[in-house]
Design a protein around this motif. Structure first.
Motif, PDB file in Angstrom:
ATOM      1  N   UNK A 162      43.966 125.814  68.841  1.00  0.00           N
ATOM      2  CA  UNK A 162      44.000 124.414  69.134  1.00  0.00           C
ATOM      3  C   UNK A 162      42.701 123.671  68.335  1.00  0.00           C
ATOM      4  N   UNK A 163      42.895 122.514  68.531  1.00  0.00           N
ATOM      5  CA  UNK A 163      41.865 121.816  67.830  1.00  0.00           C
ATOM      6  C   UNK A 163      41.169 121.230  68.904  1.00  0.00           C
ATOM      7  N   UNK A 164      41.260 120.217  69.573  1.00  0.00           N
ATOM      8  CA  UNK A 164      40.568 119.581  70.562  1.00  0.00           C
ATOM      9  C   UNK A 164      40.921 119.479  72.274  1.00  0.00           C
ATOM     10  N   UNK A 165      42.189 120.117  72.189  1.00  0.00           N
ATOM     11  CA  UNK A 165      42.830 119.960  73.655  1.00  0.00           C
ATOM     12  C   UNK A 165      43.647 121.427  73.828  1.00  0.00           C
ATOM     13  N   UNK A 166      43.797 121.911  74.995  1.00  0.00           N
ATOM     14  CA  UNK A 166      44.449 123.060  75.196  1.00  0.00           C
ATOM     15  C   UNK A 166      45.199 122.800  76.599  1.00  0.00           C
ATOM     16  N   UNK A 167      46.477 122.791  76.631  1.00  0.00           N
ATOM     17  CA  UNK A 167      47.241 122.596  77.766  1.00  0.00           C
ATOM     18  C   UNK A 167      47.530 123.965  78.281  1.00  0.00           C
TER      19      UNK A 167
ATOM     20  N   UNK B 253      38.464 120.261  74.707  1.00  0.00           N
ATOM     21  CA  UNK B 253      37.343 121.374  74.217  1.00  0.00           C
ATOM     22  C   UNK B 253      36.574 120.616  72.973  1.00  0.00           C
ATOM     23  N   UNK B 254      36.540 119.472  72.498  1.00  0.00           N
ATOM     24  CA  UNK B 254      36.072 119.211  71.304  1.00  0.00           C
ATOM     25  C   UNK B 254      34.641 119.467  71.184  1.00  0.00           C
ATOM     26  N   UNK B 255      33.816 119.735  72.519  1.00  0.00           N
ATOM     27  CA  UNK B 255      32.552 119.962  72.136  1.00  0.00           C
ATOM     28  C   UNK B 255      32.386 121.371  71.828  1.00  0.00           C
TER      29      UNK B 255
ATOM     30  N   UNK C 167      42.744 135.027  75.272  1.00  0.00           N
ATOM     31  CA  UNK C 167      42.082 134.791  74.083  1.00  0.00           C
ATOM     32  C   UNK C 167      42.382 133.369  73.528  1.00  0.00           C
ATOM     33  N   UNK C 168      41.624 132.578  73.158  1.00  0.00           N
ATOM     34  CA  UNK C 168      41.581 131.469  72.445  1.00  0.00           C
ATOM     35  C   UNK C 168      41.034 131.218  71.195  1.00  0.00           C
ATOM     36  N   UNK C 169      41.722 130.250  70.321  1.00  0.00           N
ATOM     37  CA  UNK C 169      41.098 130.087  68.989  1.00  0.00           C
ATOM     38  C   UNK C 169      40.733 128.593  68.648  1.00  0.00           C
ATOM     39  N   UNK C 170      39.705 128.360  68.705  1.00  0.00           N
ATOM     40  CA  UNK C 170      39.450 126.853  68.162  1.00  0.00           C
ATOM     41  C   UNK C 170      39.370 126.481  66.736  1.00  0.00           C
ATOM     42  N   UNK C 171      40.047 125.758  66.123  1.00  0.00           N
ATOM     43  CA  UNK C 171      40.134 125.338  64.807  1.00  0.00           C
ATOM     44  C   UNK C 171      38.983 124.590  64.357  1.00  0.00           C
TER      45      UNK C 171
END
Length: 79
Positions: free
Chosen positions: A14-19, A53-55, A75-79
């Motif tokens: 995800x980039x800024x938001x995760x649903x 999650x933009x921060x 497990x999450x991956x922030x791009x």
């Protein structure tokens, strides 16, 4: 027990938001970085929620979802 058949999350990565959507109410979401440090704690008290999650820096995170039916770590991956 929370399992893959009764909750979903997208997009990942995800980039800024995760649903997040679950059949049961999610009481608490705790997000940890790769070192195990808690970086976010949320109390949605809902069965659907959007994590802003933009921060967060880019990288790998783990989210622990807690409900009356148990808990699940994803497990999450922030791009």
């Amino acid at each position: 027990n929370l399992n893959e058949s009764n909750f979903s999350y997208y997009p990942n990565p995800f980039k800024n938001e995760l649903n997040i959507y679950a059949q049961k109410t999610i009481d608490m979401i705790r997000v940890y970085d790769i070192l195990g440090k808690q970086v976010m704690a949320l109390k949605p008290n809902s069965n659907s929620f959007v994590i802003e999650a933009s921060s967060l820096k880019t990288g790998v995170y783990f989210a622990r979802l807690e409900s009356d039916n148990g808990s699940k770590t994803i497990k999450l991956v922030r791009q």
